[in-house]
Design a protein around this motif. Sequence first.
Motif: not given
Length: 156
Positions: A56-75
Amino acid sequence: MLVFCKEDRKQEALDAGATYAGDTEYIEKVKGGWTDFDVAVATPDMMKDVGRLGMVLGRKGLKPNPKTGTVTADIKTAVAELKKGRTEYRADKTGIIHIAVGKVSMDPAKTAENVTTLLNEIERKKPADAKAGFVHTVSVNSSMGPGVWVDFKEEE
């Protein structure tokens, strides 16, 4: 903005400026096809569940990714940066960068400033072995409109 996080971090995400925050309820909603958000952020402990939403998220480019900084403990920091307008750009296989720099309703001076900022950032991040003239042409257009070529080279 949606933040996938455990219940104990939910209030922190909402205080930081996220529109939606939660865990199972939003995972189920997204599984059902809901994508009423522009960007998703996830804490590392939620990625095992969020990873299942790839279709669902991957097709729309919304999936969180550590490389782009959207997977983080520092919300707090991640949400603040994204709220300020941080964007990611990549060149496609032909070397063309497609990125939104404004809207038709924006002041033309603000759009020009955004284009200048983008060109400066590309120049700053170009490979060290790249020759002069790294950017050859620039074209600006609306989603379905004709492109307008931009003369961006500075005269010496």
